[in-house]
Design a protein around this motif. Sequence first.
Motif, PDB file in Angstrom:
ATOM      1  N   ARG A  41       3.975  -2.151  -5.784  1.00 31.51           N
ATOM      2  CA  ARG A  41       4.363  -1.773  -4.418  1.00 31.51           C
ATOM      3  C   ARG A  41       5.720  -2.379  -4.051  1.00 31.51           C
ATOM      4  O   ARG A  41       6.549  -1.732  -3.395  1.00 31.51           O
ATOM      5  CB  ARG A  41       3.289  -2.221  -3.423  1.00 31.51           C
ATOM      6  CG  ARG A  41       1.953  -1.497  -3.603  1.00 31.51           C
ATOM      7  CD  ARG A  41       0.906  -2.004  -2.619  1.00 31.51           C
ATOM      8  NE  ARG A  41      -0.422  -1.545  -2.972  1.00 31.51           N
ATOM      9  CZ  ARG A  41      -0.946  -0.370  -2.601  1.00 31.51           C
ATOM     10  NH1 ARG A  41      -0.225   0.454  -1.860  1.00 31.51           N
ATOM     11  NH2 ARG A  41      -2.173  -0.034  -2.965  1.00 31.51           N
ATOM     12  N   ILE A  42       5.951  -3.622  -4.448  1.00 33.28           N
ATOM     13  CA  ILE A  42       7.238  -4.277  -4.162  1.00 33.28           C
ATOM     14  C   ILE A  42       8.369  -3.533  -4.858  1.00 33.28           C
ATOM     15  O   ILE A  42       9.402  -3.201  -4.244  1.00 33.28           O
ATOM     16  CB  ILE A  42       7.201  -5.750  -4.617  1.00 33.28           C
ATOM     17  CG1 ILE A  42       6.155  -6.530  -3.810  1.00 33.28           C
ATOM     18  CG2 ILE A  42       8.582  -6.393  -4.464  1.00 33.28           C
ATOM     19  CD1 ILE A  42       5.803  -7.878  -4.419  1.00 33.28           C
ATOM     20  N   SER A  50       6.092  -0.021   5.296  1.00 34.60           N
ATOM     21  CA  SER A  50       5.416  -1.311   5.124  1.00 34.60           C
ATOM     22  C   SER A  50       4.854  -1.770   6.459  1.00 34.60           C
ATOM     23  O   SER A  50       5.287  -1.321   7.525  1.00 34.60           O
ATOM     24  CB  SER A  50       6.366  -2.365   4.546  1.00 34.60           C
ATOM     25  OG  SER A  50       7.507  -2.550   5.367  1.00 34.60           O
ATOM     26  N   LEU A  61       3.493  -0.926   1.402  1.00 33.42           N
ATOM     27  CA  LEU A  61       3.502  -2.360   1.122  1.00 33.42           C
ATOM     28  C   LEU A  61       3.004  -3.145   2.336  1.00 33.42           C
ATOM     29  O   LEU A  61       3.362  -2.826   3.475  1.00 33.42           O
ATOM     30  CB  LEU A  61       4.916  -2.807   0.749  1.00 33.42           C
ATOM     31  CG  LEU A  61       5.101  -4.270   0.359  1.00 33.42           C
ATOM     32  CD1 LEU A  61       6.115  -4.393  -0.778  1.00 33.42           C
ATOM     33  CD2 LEU A  61       5.560  -5.123   1.538  1.00 33.42           C
ATOM     34  N   ASP A 120       0.717  -7.924  -0.101  1.00 34.47           N
ATOM     35  CA  ASP A 120       1.534  -7.764  -1.298  1.00 34.47           C
ATOM     36  C   ASP A 120       2.696  -8.750  -1.348  1.00 34.47           C
ATOM     37  O   ASP A 120       3.179  -9.067  -2.437  1.00 34.47           O
ATOM     38  CB  ASP A 120       2.093  -6.340  -1.368  1.00 34.47           C
ATOM     39  CG  ASP A 120       0.993  -5.292  -1.351  1.00 34.47           C
ATOM     40  OD1 ASP A 120       0.074  -5.395  -2.183  1.00 34.47           O
ATOM     41  OD2 ASP A 120       1.041  -4.384  -0.494  1.00 34.47           O
ATOM     42  N   ALA A 130       0.286  -5.329  -6.386  1.00 32.22           N
ATOM     43  CA  ALA A 130       1.260  -5.846  -5.421  1.00 32.22           C
ATOM     44  C   ALA A 130       2.682  -5.685  -5.958  1.00 32.22           C
ATOM     45  O   ALA A 130       3.597  -5.260  -5.237  1.00 32.22           O
ATOM     46  CB  ALA A 130       0.962  -7.308  -5.111  1.00 32.22           C
TER      47      ALA A 130
END
Length: 743
Positions: free
Chosen positions: A509-510, A397, A444, A474, A506
């Motif tokens: 990705r989380i 990230s 992310l 995100d 988003a």
Amino acid sequence: MGVAGCGKSTVGAALAESIGAEFLDGDSLHPQSNIDKMASGTPLNDDDRAPWLAEIGSRFAASDTGLVIACSALKRSYRDIIRSGDSSVVFVHLHGTKELLAERMNARPDHFMPASLLDSQLATLEVPHADEAALVVDIAEPVEKIVNDVKAALSGSAEAAAGRFQVDLKAAPFKLDDDAIAWVESTLGSMTLEEKIGQLFINHNNDYSPEYLDGVLENYHVGGMRYRPGPSGAVQEHIRYAQSKTKIPLLIASNPEMGGAGSCDDGTFVSTHLQAGSHPDKSIARQMGQVAGVETAALGCNWAFAPIVDIHYNWRNTVISTRAFGNTPEIVVERAKEYFDGISESRTVCAMKHFPGDGLDERDQHVVTSYNTFGYEEWNRTYGHVYREMIGHGVQSIMIGHIGAPELSKHFRPGLADKDILPATLAPELLQDLLRGELGFNGLILTDASQMIGLTQVMKRKDLVPATIAAGCDMFLFFRNPDEDFQYMLDGYKSGVITEERLHDALRRILALKASLGLHTSAREELVPPVGALELIGSEAHRAIAAEVADKTITLVKDTAGNLPITPETHKRIRLYGISGGSDFTRADPLAYLDTVKEELESAGFEVHVFKTAEQREAAGETGVNFMSVISEEATGDYADKYDAAFVFANVKGFAQEAAIRIKWSTPMAAEIPWYVTEVPTVFVSLNQPNHLIDVPMVKTAIHAHAGTREAIRATIQKIQGKSEFQGTFNENVFCDSFDTRL
């Protein structure tokens, strides 16, 4: 697009009306010099066309609504200039035979483009390639049919454009298997709208009570948390309770920039980033990461807001002066990889920061928007090199700084006005075209803290909260007011600022970051280690690492008068000065370190006399004292009869409160300013900032100890006495571009 006579204006206007968009004829954007040149029968060259094409691209970027522009765009390179203004542009090529084109051109005697140049245009035309977002239609068809065909095709193109930077869950850095992907999709499908909105937020926990956590989880459904540091036992129990109550496992973040310190009150301070870059041994950075991983994992953390990959080019920049590995991309890449590898030995993912890169502007984004002013090519050679290397190394990230990059933004959005330059947190050209597109980052993206003035000065809160997600972030770091920010984000989705595609990308990705940690397969009681794991925090083994690092990295910046060594045998009586710059937001005693210095000096055999300012003496109950009386008492002709040497230990901070940090003396012409360098050997030791020589150029012996820990202070005093060698290195920033600092 197409050659003259193909019907660009006619079809474009009809298409715009049909889809409710604005129409603009690109010919109207030609400068007069271009119009005159074409009217004379002379073809335009590429230098003539470049500013015209850039202007067209900028119109797309600046438009808040649908927009159709008629423009020839004959070459691939011309279309590249336009799409660099807005990557979502779709080209509709109006194709026709030479005979039909000539017939239509001859029917327009008043147009400034003569029919004689048709051959030139057809020779120049490069039909859009298969990899371009483009459609081809036959101009022999009726306008109504062309419009309908284009509308139908654009519907599919919009879907394709929306998926241009969609996450690939199987690719790096997530690398999820089929079961993990199934969990991501099923979890996403089971969430209510409010739960989806909540996952976008990382809460800053300001309270350890169960009632507080219940409120955060039940009302806002947050995706992640970062807690306020405290005793390790309290922090761990706080995290354990949060994970036991949440519907979806939480990302638990910490700020282990210096090892375990900063994540809890009793964590081990190993080194600063600068310290880890101040010795040839690159493994120092790995050790810092290893200790950080072990100690934060013992707390129940799984996400590190580190490493810092900024480059300290400007010595006046004090927000990253100790938080950057160095002043070259090479040292930053080398040490950041070591840190990442070290912390990755624990179940921890990293968020490197602060894209697009701090260290050029001298100002702190906590208190003002700052800027990275490198041009596109220079940025790619420096900061871009760092990000490419770290993305390739597997970083999961990236934290986005509230840092504008004017030249980068204008590269991707030609014609963008200075007033429209936004910090990267709000700039889709930086987050999408650059970070997702050119750098290929599939992980992310999260904002830096949203209370920073670098973000809040830009636009109203209700607008900026959803705008960060719409731009390409995100996750949103920290509520200001939870009720307000949650509603702002929800309203942004309902109004279309955040599209369905952007929201779901988003969220994937989380959830993918959580699945990559194995949170989806772990039992809730296993997400946080047992209490016994806390024994690892501040352990003897970790303190021994810190002591070894301190010994390696303490740096002799200069000793031009040959003052060293100074021992109790040669210089028994020491006048000790402490400089702090005042208390910071932690409210800790800014001069507490001076007691440690005094203890260590006395333990070494020195006789220590601590200087007290007028304020300190008044606080102790002394009367009739002021700064002039203190100067008169301190600066006397018998100074050298009372003291054999003077030591100045500076621990000046001020993080996130000032745009830049310099020494602030206690009073005008203060008695602690090193006037005494002409009287006795004087040693200046910095326990924090590397740039103090700009304020004390008169000192002939300067040491950078990097930290106010007992280990660093003890090692420094050993080296002052000549009992161990200085091994640390430094870069040219320490001399602050001033000739007298080297003397």
